[in-house]
Design a protein around this motif. Structure first.
Motif, short mmCIF file in Angstrom:
data_model
loop_
_atom_site.label_atom_id
_atom_site.label_comp_id
_atom_site.label_asym_id
_atom_site.label_seq_id
_atom_site.Cartn_x
_atom_site.Cartn_y
_atom_site.Cartn_z
N ILE A 281 0.74 -1.22 0.01
CA ILE A 281 -0.01 -0.01 0.00
C ILE A 281 0.95 1.31 0.04
CG2 ILE A 281 -1.69 1.13 1.29
CD1 ILE A 281 -2.93 -1.49 2.05
N LYS A 282 2.24 1.02 0.27
CA LYS A 282 2.94 2.36 0.48
C LYS A 282 3.02 2.99 -0.82
CE LYS A 282 5.60 0.93 4.71
NZ LYS A 282 5.20 1.94 5.50
N ILE A 283 3.35 2.05 -1.83
CA ILE A 283 3.34 2.77 -3.19
C ILE A 283 1.99 3.00 -4.05
CG2 ILE A 283 5.53 1.46 -3.65
CD1 ILE A 283 3.87 -0.44 -5.29
N MET A 284 0.79 3.00 -3.46
CA MET A 284 -0.36 3.14 -3.92
C MET A 284 -1.12 4.54 -3.30
SD MET A 284 -1.98 -0.63 -3.26
CE MET A 284 -3.23 -0.37 -4.55
N SER A 285 -1.91 5.06 -4.25
CA SER A 285 -2.65 6.21 -3.85
C SER A 285 -4.22 5.47 -3.71
CB SER A 285 -2.91 7.22 -5.15
OG SER A 285 -1.70 7.62 -5.65
N TYR A 286 -4.72 6.28 -2.77
CA TYR A 286 -6.23 5.89 -2.49
C TYR A 286 -7.29 6.10 -3.50
CZ TYR A 286 -10.10 4.80 0.92
OH TYR A 286 -11.15 4.12 1.27
N ASN A 287 -7.39 5.27 -4.00
CA ASN A 287 -8.38 5.05 -5.45
C ASN A 287 -9.19 3.77 -5.58
OD1 ASN A 287 -6.75 3.50 -6.33
ND2 ASN A 287 -5.44 5.20 -7.36
N GLN A 288 -9.99 3.73 -6.65
CA GLN A 288 -10.88 2.49 -6.71
C GLN A 288 -9.79 0.98 -6.62
OE1 GLN A 288 -14.04 1.99 -6.22
NE2 GLN A 288 -13.83 4.30 -5.40
N SER A 289 -8.73 1.37 -7.17
CA SER A 289 -7.98 0.26 -7.33
C SER A 289 -7.31 -0.19 -5.96
CB SER A 289 -6.92 0.54 -8.34
OG SER A 289 -5.92 -0.59 -8.42
N CYS A 290 -7.06 0.92 -5.12
CA CYS A 290 -6.44 0.54 -3.70
C CYS A 290 -7.70 0.08 -2.84
CB CYS A 290 -5.87 1.87 -3.19
SG CYS A 290 -5.48 1.74 -1.54
N ILE A 291 -8.74 0.56 -2.99
CA ILE A 291 -9.81 0.01 -2.20
C ILE A 291 -10.13 -1.30 -2.57
CG2 ILE A 291 -12.51 0.42 -1.90
CD1 ILE A 291 -12.01 3.45 -2.27
N LYS A 292 -10.04 -1.71 -3.89
CA LYS A 292 -10.32 -3.19 -4.18
C LYS A 292 -9.33 -3.86 -3.53
CE LYS A 292 -10.74 -6.29 -8.24
NZ LYS A 292 -10.62 -6.31 -9.66
N TYR A 293 -8.08 -3.50 -3.60
CA TYR A 293 -6.90 -4.26 -2.95
C TYR A 293 -7.06 -4.54 -1.72
CZ TYR A 293 -2.17 -5.36 -1.67
OH TYR A 293 -0.94 -6.13 -1.28
N ILE A 294 -7.46 -3.69 -0.67
CA ILE A 294 -7.83 -3.50 0.68
C ILE A 294 -8.77 -4.62 1.02
CG2 ILE A 294 -8.35 -2.20 2.83
CD1 ILE A 294 -7.06 0.21 1.55
N ARG A 295 -9.88 -4.48 0.07
CA ARG A 295 -10.99 -5.40 0.19
C ARG A 295 -10.54 -7.02 0.11
NH1 ARG A 295 -15.52 -2.02 -3.27
NH2 ARG A 295 -16.32 -0.63 -1.34
N ASN A 296 -9.69 -7.17 -0.84
CA ASN A 296 -9.12 -8.46 -0.88
C ASN A 296 -8.51 -9.02 0.33
OD1 ASN A 296 -10.04 -8.90 -3.57
ND2 ASN A 296 -7.87 -8.23 -4.48
#
Length: 341
Positions: A281-296
């Motif tokens: 997550i350190k290399i991600m921005s908080y967007n829909q792709s990041c939210i999907k990753y966190i949900r996984n």
């Protein structure tokens, strides 16, 4: 050097995947050529290198009939190793990375401890930490004395193996080729991390006879001090690979009757993989792709199944992160992960 007309089958096949390793591959090969026992073959799989690796491998092949070179398009380390397995003629297989090397007496020590009822042999390793192309320090991982047990005793020794040995790699181990082939145990080409770990899990799950661990440092693993598994894989998403390996590990665990101490070791492995996913997550921005990753991560079946045990061993940071996931406070989880040191 060996006679080109020799047709004697080797005892051990050394399998070395090679990708852009022109600076290190010669040392790896030389350490095999210098073995005090001669019953081996070396299988070099060039995985589409763009440097001089293939030329170096061919030079060694021209000098020694035991050195075989397979030139393949770049498809990754798993397919390269699988190519080596398929073409191996030895009764046993051991893997070496192209930037590592082995002790001169490795094969002799392996031969001295092999019997027909040994399905898996572990030998010790020395991790050499490299900084600015120089050796900074080393760390040895081995056992104080020989340990042997059969497949029915794996539950008894499971925790000891995971706390003492290097269980997440395929090197510093000797496998039987027949077990690999008969049980269709190959490296998963879809995994970009922990494919070694997954291979070992499935192999141990398939053995019927004995495992032996010998107190001998036979493998030297080079590791940069600043090693980062995410950056090394070009910042690719590790979730699919980690999901596979923790699922396979949990399937194995469910078959074993582990004591609580060893169960805690298993929970710590899961927490470690959770943290590794979090670090992405350190290399991600908080967007829909990041939210999907966190949900996984939040919905991962293995993490959910063993959540209580993970909370007991994971510490305060894990419990806080876990709480944010449970209440679907994904932005708070993102911030916690983003700025964790």
């Amino acid at each position: 050097m060996n006679n080109k007309n020799s047709i004697t089958l080797p005892l051990v096949s050394f399998i070395v995947p090679v990708y852009n390793a022109e600076q290190t591959i010669a040392k790896a090969i030389d350490s095999i050529l210098k073995q005090t026992s001669s019953s081996w073959e070396l299988i070099l799989i060039n995985d589409g290198s763009t440097d001089l690796s293939l030329n170096i491998c061919k030079q060694y092949s021209d000098l020694d009939v035991r050195v075989k070179v397979y030139n393949c398009p770049n498809q990754g380390v798993s397919i390269a190793r699988n190519t080596g397995i398929i073409n191996a003629r030895g009764k046993y297989i051991t893997f070496i990375d192209s930037d590592d090397w082995i002790d001169t007496n490795l094969l002799t020590n392996l031969e001295n401890n092999l019997k027909d009822d040994i399905d898996l042999l572990f030998y010790g390793c020395c991790t050499d930490y490299i900084f600015a192309n120089k050796l900074s320090h080393s760390q040895i991982k081995t056992v104080p004395q020989t340990i042997q047990f059969n497949s029915n005793q794996i539950a008894t020794y499971w925790g000891y193996m995971f706390r003492t040995l290097n269980m997440e790699s395929c090197w510093n181990k000797l496998f039987k080729k027949d077990i690999i082939i008969n049980n269709n145990i190959f490296f998963n080409k879809d995994m970009i991390v922990f494919e070694d770990f997954d291979f070992l899990i499935k192999y141990i799950y398939s053995i019927k006879n004995n495992i032996i661990i010998i107190p001998y440092i036979g493998y030297h693993y080079n590791s940069p001090i600043s090693y980062n598994p995410i950056q090394r894989r070009n910042n690719r998403d590790l979730y699919p690979s980690i999901n596979i390996v923790i699922n396979d590990l949990s399937i194995w665990i469910e078959k074993l009757n582990l004591n609580q101490y060893d169960k805690n070791t298993f929970f710590r492995i899961l927490v470690d993989k959770f943290f590794l996913l979090t670090s992405y997550i350190k290399i991600m921005s908080y967007n829909q792709s990041c939210i999907k990753y966190i949900r996984n991560i939040a919905n991962n079946e293995t993490f959910q199944r063993y959540n209580e045990g993970m909370c007991k061993v994971g510490g305060g940071y894990f419990r806080l992160a876990n709480k944010f996931l449970k209440i679907k406070a994904y932005y708070l989880y993102f911030l916690l992960s983003k700025y964790k040191k």
